[in-house]
Design a protein around this motif. Sequence first.
Motif, PDB file in Angstrom:
ATOM      1  N   ALA A   1      35.461  27.975  23.658  1.00  0.00           N
ATOM      2  CA  ALA A   1      34.835  29.283  23.452  1.00  0.00           C
ATOM      3  C   ALA A   1      33.892  29.559  24.618  1.00  0.00           C
ATOM      4  O   ALA A   1      32.791  29.040  24.678  1.00  0.00           O
ATOM      5  N   THR A   2      34.345  30.341  25.548  1.00  0.00           N
ATOM      6  CA  THR A   2      33.541  30.696  26.716  1.00  0.00           C
ATOM      7  C   THR A   2      33.379  32.199  26.770  1.00  0.00           C
ATOM      8  O   THR A   2      33.979  32.927  25.994  1.00  0.00           O
ATOM      9  N   GLY A   3      32.613  32.659  27.690  1.00  0.00           N
ATOM     10  CA  GLY A   3      32.380  34.088  27.846  1.00  0.00           C
ATOM     11  C   GLY A   3      33.433  34.724  28.732  1.00  0.00           C
ATOM     12  O   GLY A   3      34.568  34.255  28.841  1.00  0.00           O
ATOM     13  N   LEU A   4      33.026  35.790  29.378  1.00  0.00           N
ATOM     14  CA  LEU A   4      33.930  36.531  30.242  1.00  0.00           C
ATOM     15  C   LEU A   4      34.429  35.668  31.390  1.00  0.00           C
ATOM     16  O   LEU A   4      35.612  35.723  31.743  1.00  0.00           O
ATOM     17  N   ASP A   5      33.567  34.842  31.963  1.00  0.00           N
ATOM     18  CA  ASP A   5      33.988  33.999  33.080  1.00  0.00           C
ATOM     19  C   ASP A   5      35.077  33.017  32.652  1.00  0.00           C
ATOM     20  O   ASP A   5      36.046  32.789  33.376  1.00  0.00           O
ATOM     21  N   GLY A   6      34.951  32.441  31.464  1.00  0.00           N
ATOM     22  CA  GLY A   6      35.977  31.519  30.976  1.00  0.00           C
ATOM     23  C   GLY A   6      37.283  32.215  30.694  1.00  0.00           C
ATOM     24  O   GLY A   6      38.361  31.671  30.955  1.00  0.00           O
ATOM     25  N   ALA A   7      37.207  33.431  30.158  1.00  0.00           N
ATOM     26  CA  ALA A   7      38.428  34.186  29.894  1.00  0.00           C
ATOM     27  C   ALA A   7      39.145  34.527  31.199  1.00  0.00           C
ATOM     28  O   ALA A   7      40.372  34.432  31.291  1.00  0.00           O
ATOM     29  N   LEU A   8      38.374  34.894  32.202  1.00  0.00           N
ATOM     30  CA  LEU A   8      38.991  35.229  33.490  1.00  0.00           C
ATOM     31  C   LEU A   8      39.555  33.981  34.171  1.00  0.00           C
ATOM     32  O   LEU A   8      40.607  34.041  34.809  1.00  0.00           O
ATOM     33  N   GLN A   9      38.890  32.839  34.027  1.00  0.00           N
ATOM     34  CA  GLN A   9      39.431  31.592  34.577  1.00  0.00           C
ATOM     35  C   GLN A   9      40.711  31.200  33.864  1.00  0.00           C
ATOM     36  O   GLN A   9      41.651  30.697  34.490  1.00  0.00           O
ATOM     37  N   ALA A  10      40.775  31.420  32.564  1.00  0.00           N
ATOM     38  CA  ALA A  10      41.998  31.114  31.819  1.00  0.00           C
ATOM     39  C   ALA A  10      43.145  31.991  32.285  1.00  0.00           C
ATOM     40  O   ALA A  10      44.296  31.542  32.343  1.00  0.00           O
ATOM     41  N   LEU A  11      42.848  33.232  32.644  1.00  0.00           N
ATOM     42  CA  LEU A  11      43.890  34.125  33.150  1.00  0.00           C
ATOM     43  C   LEU A  11      44.443  33.657  34.486  1.00  0.00           C
ATOM     44  O   LEU A  11      45.608  33.902  34.792  1.00  0.00           O
ATOM     45  N   SER A  12      43.623  32.984  35.281  1.00  0.00           N
ATOM     46  CA  SER A  12      44.082  32.563  36.601  1.00  0.00           C
ATOM     47  C   SER A  12      45.178  31.504  36.511  1.00  0.00           C
ATOM     48  O   SER A  12      45.963  31.352  37.440  1.00  0.00           O
ATOM     49  N   GLY A  13      45.247  30.780  35.402  1.00  0.00           N
ATOM     50  CA  GLY A  13      46.268  29.755  35.245  1.00  0.00           C
ATOM     51  C   GLY A  13      47.587  30.279  34.713  1.00  0.00           C
ATOM     52  O   GLY A  13      48.591  29.570  34.719  1.00  0.00           O
ATOM     53  N   VAL A  14      47.622  31.513  34.269  1.00  0.00           N
ATOM     54  CA  VAL A  14      48.829  32.118  33.701  1.00  0.00           C
ATOM     55  C   VAL A  14      49.672  32.692  34.846  1.00  0.00           C
ATOM     56  O   VAL A  14      49.128  33.181  35.835  1.00  0.00           O
ATOM     57  N   PRO A  15      51.004  32.636  34.726  1.00  0.00           N
ATOM     58  CA  PRO A  15      51.828  33.287  35.756  1.00  0.00           C
ATOM     59  C   PRO A  15      51.449  34.768  35.879  1.00  0.00           C
ATOM     60  O   PRO A  15      51.273  35.449  34.884  1.00  0.00           O
ATOM     61  N   GLU A  16      51.335  35.223  37.074  1.00  0.00           N
ATOM     62  CA  GLU A  16      50.887  36.567  37.414  1.00  0.00           C
ATOM     63  C   GLU A  16      49.481  36.856  36.925  1.00  0.00           C
ATOM     64  O   GLU A  16      49.059  37.999  36.850  1.00  0.00           O
ATOM     65  N   GLY A  17      48.739  35.813  36.594  1.00  0.00           N
ATOM     66  CA  GLY A  17      47.365  35.975  36.150  1.00  0.00           C
ATOM     67  C   GLY A  17      46.452  36.467  37.249  1.00  0.00           C
ATOM     68  O   GLY A  17      45.498  37.197  36.998  1.00  0.00           O
ATOM     69  N   ARG A  18      46.747  36.076  38.470  1.00  0.00           N
ATOM     70  CA  ARG A  18      45.911  36.523  39.597  1.00  0.00           C
ATOM     71  C   ARG A  18      46.027  38.029  39.802  1.00  0.00           C
ATOM     72  O   ARG A  18      45.054  38.685  40.163  1.00  0.00           O
ATOM     73  N   ILE A  19      47.209  38.572  39.559  1.00  0.00           N
ATOM     74  CA  ILE A  19      47.378  40.031  39.676  1.00  0.00           C
ATOM     75  C   ILE A  19      46.557  40.723  38.596  1.00  0.00           C
ATOM     76  O   ILE A  19      45.874  41.711  38.860  1.00  0.00           O
ATOM     77  N   VAL A  20      46.603  40.184  37.380  1.00  0.00           N
ATOM     78  CA  VAL A  20      45.816  40.747  36.286  1.00  0.00           C
ATOM     79  C   VAL A  20      44.328  40.637  36.600  1.00  0.00           C
ATOM     80  O   VAL A  20      43.562  41.582  36.371  1.00  0.00           O
ATOM     81  N   LEU A  21      43.912  39.496  37.150  1.00  0.00           N
ATOM     82  CA  LEU A  21      42.506  39.328  37.536  1.00  0.00           C
ATOM     83  C   LEU A  21      42.090  40.350  38.587  1.00  0.00           C
ATOM     84  O   LEU A  21      40.993  40.903  38.518  1.00  0.00           O
ATOM     85  N   LEU A  22      42.946  40.585  39.545  1.00  0.00           N
ATOM     86  CA  LEU A  22      42.654  41.569  40.584  1.00  0.00           C
ATOM     87  C   LEU A  22      42.487  42.954  39.973  1.00  0.00           C
ATOM     88  O   LEU A  22      41.537  43.671  40.287  1.00  0.00           O
ATOM     89  N   LEU A  23      43.395  43.315  39.066  1.00  0.00           N
ATOM     90  CA  LEU A  23      43.319  44.630  38.437  1.00  0.00           C
ATOM     91  C   LEU A  23      42.072  44.763  37.562  1.00  0.00           C
ATOM     92  O   LEU A  23      41.408  45.807  37.573  1.00  0.00           O
ATOM     93  N   ILE A  24      41.737  43.710  36.825  1.00  0.00           N
ATOM     94  CA  ILE A  24      40.526  43.754  36.005  1.00  0.00           C
ATOM     95  C   ILE A  24      39.290  43.849  36.895  1.00  0.00           C
ATOM     96  O   ILE A  24      38.366  44.616  36.621  1.00  0.00           O
TER      97      ILE A  24
END
Length: 110
Positions: A67-90
């Motif tokens: 259970a993390t905040g926004l930073d943890g959620a964004l770090q979790a997205l970086s490990g998902v395929p195409e997560g970096r694109i989603v991170l860039l858009l967010i």
Amino acid sequence: MISIGVGFVVIGAGRRFLQQLERSGHRTVGLALRVTGVLGYIAKGIALVAVGALLGWAGIAAEPQKATGLDGALQALSGVPEGRIVLLLIGIGLIVFGVYCFLRSRYQDM
């Protein structure tokens, strides 16, 4: 948290934020304010949904360290395929929301 994020997306997509600005006595709202408001609210909503999903997952899995905040959620997205694109858009969307808040200050009564 997820419902708050969905609420932000609905406010942005439905342009409900314009009602607040029009109540302040200004008849016209500029195009830049409309565009940044729509994109910013949607991006902030998506980020909040991601945080809510991560908190929900941590609660279901009974692993409080997940259970993390926004930073943890964004770090979790970086490990998902195409997560970096989603991170860039967010990231771009959150910057746009900041620009919207700056532009909105002209219409806000103090």
